[in-house]
Every structure is written in structure tokens, then in C-alpha cells.
Design a protein around this motif. Structure first.
Motif, PDB file in Angstrom:
ATOM      1  N   VAL A 177       9.746 -17.329  -1.731  1.00 23.16           N
ATOM      2  CA  VAL A 177      10.875 -16.444  -2.027  1.00 23.16           C
ATOM      3  C   VAL A 177      10.707 -15.835  -3.419  1.00 23.16           C
ATOM      4  N   LEU A 178      10.317 -16.666  -4.393  1.00 21.72           N
ATOM      5  CA  LEU A 178      10.086 -16.150  -5.743  1.00 21.72           C
ATOM      6  C   LEU A 178       8.924 -15.166  -5.780  1.00 21.72           C
ATOM      7  N   ALA A 179       7.892 -15.435  -4.972  1.00 25.91           N
ATOM      8  CA  ALA A 179       6.738 -14.532  -4.926  1.00 25.91           C
ATOM      9  C   ALA A 179       7.139 -13.163  -4.372  1.00 25.91           C
ATOM     10  N   VAL A 180       7.954 -13.173  -3.324  1.00 26.36           N
ATOM     11  CA  VAL A 180       8.436 -11.908  -2.747  1.00 26.36           C
ATOM     12  C   VAL A 180       9.266 -11.145  -3.773  1.00 26.36           C
ATOM     13  N   GLY A 181      10.164 -11.868  -4.455  1.00 25.31           N
ATOM     14  CA  GLY A 181      10.991 -11.229  -5.472  1.00 25.31           C
ATOM     15  C   GLY A 181      10.170 -10.648  -6.603  1.00 25.31           C
ATOM     16  N   ALA A 182       9.159 -11.397  -7.050  1.00 24.24           N
ATOM     17  CA  ALA A 182       8.314 -10.922  -8.148  1.00 24.24           C
ATOM     18  C   ALA A 182       7.501  -9.702  -7.731  1.00 24.24           C
ATOM     19  N   ALA A 183       6.966  -9.715  -6.511  1.00 23.56           N
ATOM     20  CA  ALA A 183       6.178  -8.578  -6.028  1.00 23.56           C
ATOM     21  C   ALA A 183       7.049  -7.329  -5.888  1.00 23.56           C
ATOM     22  N   ALA A 184       8.255  -7.506  -5.352  1.00 23.48           N
ATOM     23  CA  ALA A 184       9.161  -6.368  -5.194  1.00 23.48           C
ATOM     24  C   ALA A 184       9.588  -5.820  -6.550  1.00 23.48           C
ATOM     25  N   ALA A 185       9.859  -6.729  -7.498  1.00 24.20           N
ATOM     26  CA  ALA A 185      10.263  -6.294  -8.840  1.00 24.20           C
ATOM     27  C   ALA A 185       9.127  -5.560  -9.540  1.00 24.20           C
ATOM     28  N   ALA A 186       7.895  -6.041  -9.359  1.00 29.18           N
ATOM     29  CA  ALA A 186       6.743  -5.388  -9.991  1.00 29.18           C
ATOM     30  C   ALA A 186       6.550  -3.980  -9.440  1.00 29.18           C
ATOM     31  N   ALA A 187       6.674  -3.832  -8.127  1.00 29.20           N
ATOM     32  CA  ALA A 187       6.530  -2.506  -7.518  1.00 29.20           C
ATOM     33  C   ALA A 187       7.640  -1.577  -7.989  1.00 29.20           C
ATOM     34  N   TRP A 188       8.850  -2.111  -8.080  1.00 22.11           N
ATOM     35  CA  TRP A 188       9.983  -1.298  -8.551  1.00 22.11           C
ATOM     36  C   TRP A 188       9.772  -0.867 -10.002  1.00 22.11           C
ATOM     37  N   HIS A 189       9.255  -1.782 -10.819  1.00 19.47           N
ATOM     38  CA  HIS A 189       9.004  -1.473 -12.227  1.00 19.47           C
ATOM     39  C   HIS A 189       7.947  -0.390 -12.376  1.00 19.47           C
ATOM     40  N   GLN A 190       6.980  -0.365 -11.451  1.00 20.30           N
ATOM     41  CA  GLN A 190       5.934   0.653 -11.483  1.00 20.30           C
ATOM     42  C   GLN A 190       6.407   1.979 -10.894  1.00 20.30           C
ATOM     43  N   GLY A 191       7.639   2.019 -10.409  1.00 16.36           N
ATOM     44  CA  GLY A 191       8.181   3.257  -9.866  1.00 16.36           C
ATOM     45  C   GLY A 191       7.905   3.486  -8.393  1.00 16.36           C
ATOM     46  N   ASP A 192       7.306   2.510  -7.725  1.00 15.29           N
ATOM     47  CA  ASP A 192       7.006   2.652  -6.292  1.00 15.29           C
ATOM     48  C   ASP A 192       8.144   2.020  -5.491  1.00 15.29           C
ATOM     49  N   LEU A 193       9.222   2.771  -5.304  1.00 17.15           N
ATOM     50  CA  LEU A 193      10.394   2.232  -4.627  1.00 17.15           C
ATOM     51  C   LEU A 193      10.113   1.931  -3.164  1.00 17.15           C
ATOM     52  N   ARG A 194       9.285   2.757  -2.544  1.00 21.03           N
ATOM     53  CA  ARG A 194       8.974   2.538  -1.134  1.00 21.03           C
ATOM     54  C   ARG A 194       8.227   1.217  -0.926  1.00 21.03           C
ATOM     55  N   LEU A 195       7.254   0.933  -1.801  1.00 22.86           N
ATOM     56  CA  LEU A 195       6.523  -0.330  -1.700  1.00 22.86           C
ATOM     57  C   LEU A 195       7.458  -1.505  -1.963  1.00 22.86           C
ATOM     58  N   SER A 196       8.296  -1.392  -2.989  1.00 18.20           N
ATOM     59  CA  SER A 196       9.238  -2.460  -3.306  1.00 18.20           C
ATOM     60  C   SER A 196      10.158  -2.747  -2.134  1.00 18.20           C
ATOM     61  N   ALA A 197      10.710  -1.671  -1.553  1.00 17.68           N
ATOM     62  CA  ALA A 197      11.591  -1.846  -0.402  1.00 17.68           C
ATOM     63  C   ALA A 197      10.833  -2.408   0.796  1.00 17.68           C
ATOM     64  N   GLY A 198       9.568  -1.987   0.950  1.00 16.02           N
ATOM     65  CA  GLY A 198       8.772  -2.482   2.070  1.00 16.02           C
ATOM     66  C   GLY A 198       8.511  -3.974   1.982  1.00 16.02           C
ATOM     67  N   ILE A 199       8.271  -4.467   0.775  1.00 20.88           N
ATOM     68  CA  ILE A 199       8.047  -5.906   0.587  1.00 20.88           C
ATOM     69  C   ILE A 199       9.284  -6.693   0.986  1.00 20.88           C
TER      70      ILE A 199
END
Length: 229
Positions: A177-199
Motif C-alpha cells: 500500500v505504501l509502495a503504491v502511494g509513493a509511486a502515485a505521489a512521485a508521478a503526480w510530483h513529476q506532473g504526470d497526472l495520468r500515470l499517477s491516476a493509473g497507478i
């Protein structure tokens, strides 16, 4: 005032934080900041999980269940419905003006049933509203209004269904769960909202199908029989 404050426990503070984040999500959506609105719904989901963890460790207060459910109505009922309307209301206003209240009503019914029925260890009855709300919020950035509309309808019926969904209380679930949250947050921080939402979407899709996977394992003898009556 002194009397009611005396009834509040530490887990209730996490529930109030949950509701506050949900309210912030509604404000962000009203201002057109859709990414911030969705992020606040996911943060509210984390606060809801913290509430449950604290309640199990420290004990629940007399108001705990009620505060938790009321907070969930705001963060995972009203906020995702308003976010969907804010995202797609200009082109599909009438549809989302109907879907929003329907989704919210089913979420309220799901929470009300939870509050008045006997609890089963290890299982929820119907899709938990935090997962449903996060699903709707993530879909906003994936494939347009049709996916979101489909999910609002399907999540509504799954919430009021009697399908058993597992409670993720096993400590072994914490790292993924923490890994999913961290990956989504990293993608969001990089500006890739679609990837973040996809995760987030894929992780929730796994949970969505978990009743089917559990039932298959039971039939193959890999899990004990269900405790459903």
C-alpha cells in the motif's frame, strides 16, 4: 460543549481530519483545481485508514463509528461526486447532476447499513466507500466522462451489494500500500497526472476483483470456508 469534547478520542481526530480533507477537495474542485481535489480525496483515504489503525490500537470512543461514517460521506461520497460534476458537468451536466446524487445516496445507504449491522471479522459487506470514492476520483484523469459515469454507477451498486470485501488489516499489506502511494505521489510530483491516476486505479482494480479471487481460492481449498451465513 465541554461534555461532547470529553467524548472525543484520538481516532476521532483522524476522522475529523478525513472530513476536513474532503471539504478541501470540494473547495478545490469548485476552483477548477481538479488534480488537487483528487489528491485530497486520496489523502482523506489515508486519514481514514489512520483512524481505523488508532481505533484498533487505542480503542474507539462512544462517537467513533458515527464520526467516521459522517466523515466518509463528505470525503468519499460528496467530494468525488462533486469532482466528477466539476470535471465533466459543462458537457454532460444533466447526466452527472443525476449520477452524483445517486452515487451519494448509495454511499449513505452503505454506511448506514454498516453502522446498524453486526460486524464480521475480516469482511466488509459491499464495496467500502473510500475505495469507491478513490476509484471515481482516479478515473477523472484517465479516459473521459464515460469511464467515470460507468464507475459511478457500478460503484453505487457494489456499495449497496452484499458482496464480501476483505478488510486490509494484515500488516503484510502495509508495504505494498505504501509502495503504491509513493509511486502515485512521485508521478503526480513529476506532473504526470495520468500515470499517477493509473497507478491508483490499477491498485483499486485489484481490490475490486478480490472477492472473486478469494472465492476461487476457497473452492480450491487454499483458504478456509467463508463465514457468511
Amino acid at each position: 460543549m465541554t461534555g461532547i469534547i470529553g467524548l472525543v478520542r484520538l481516532p476521532d481526530g483522524a476522522s475529523i481530519l478525513n472530513a476536513s480533507l474532503g471539504f478541501g477537495s470540494i473547495l478545490a474542485a469548485a476552483e477548477g483545481r481538479l488534480a488537487a481535489s483528487a489528491a485530497l480525496i486520496l489523502l482523506a483515504m489515508a486519514a481514514d485508514g489512520l483512524d481505523g489503525l488508532l481505533a484498533r490500537r487505542l480503542g474507539d470512543g462512544p462517537l467513533g463509528v458515527q464520526i467516521d461514517s459522517l466523515a466518509d460521506v463528505v470525503s468519499f461520497g460528496a467530494a468525488p461526486a462533486y469532482l466528477a460534476w466539476s470535471a465533466f458537468g459543462s458537457g454532460f451536466g444533466s447526466a452527472f447532476s443525476i449520477l452524483g446524487p445517486f452515487y451519494l445516496a448509495c454511499g449513505i445507504l452503505r454506511l448506514a447499513r454498516f453502522n446498524v449491522t453486526a460486524k464480521k471479522n475480516g469482511e466488509f459487506q459491499g464495496m467500502p466507500i473510500p475505495g469507491a470514492g478513490a476509484f471515481v476520483a482516479a478515473s477523472i484523469f484517465l479516459d473521459g466522462p464515460l469511464l467515470t459515469a460507468f464507475l459511478m454507477v457500478s460503484m453505487s451498486f457494489l456499495m449497496i451489494s452484499t458482496i464480501p470485501y476483505p478488510k486490509l488489516r494484515d500488516p503484510r499489506f502495509v508495504p505494498p500500500v505504501l509502495a503504491v502511494g509513493a509511486a502515485a505521489a512521485a508521478a503526480w510530483h513529476q506532473g504526470d497526472l495520468r500515470l499517477s491516476a493509473g497507478i491508483v486505479f490499477l491498485a483499486l482494480a485489484g481490490y475490486l476483483t478480490s472477492p472473486l479471487v478469494i472465492e476461487i481460492c476457497r473452492r480450491r481449498g487454499r483458504l478456509p470456508p467463508s463465514r457468511r451465513g
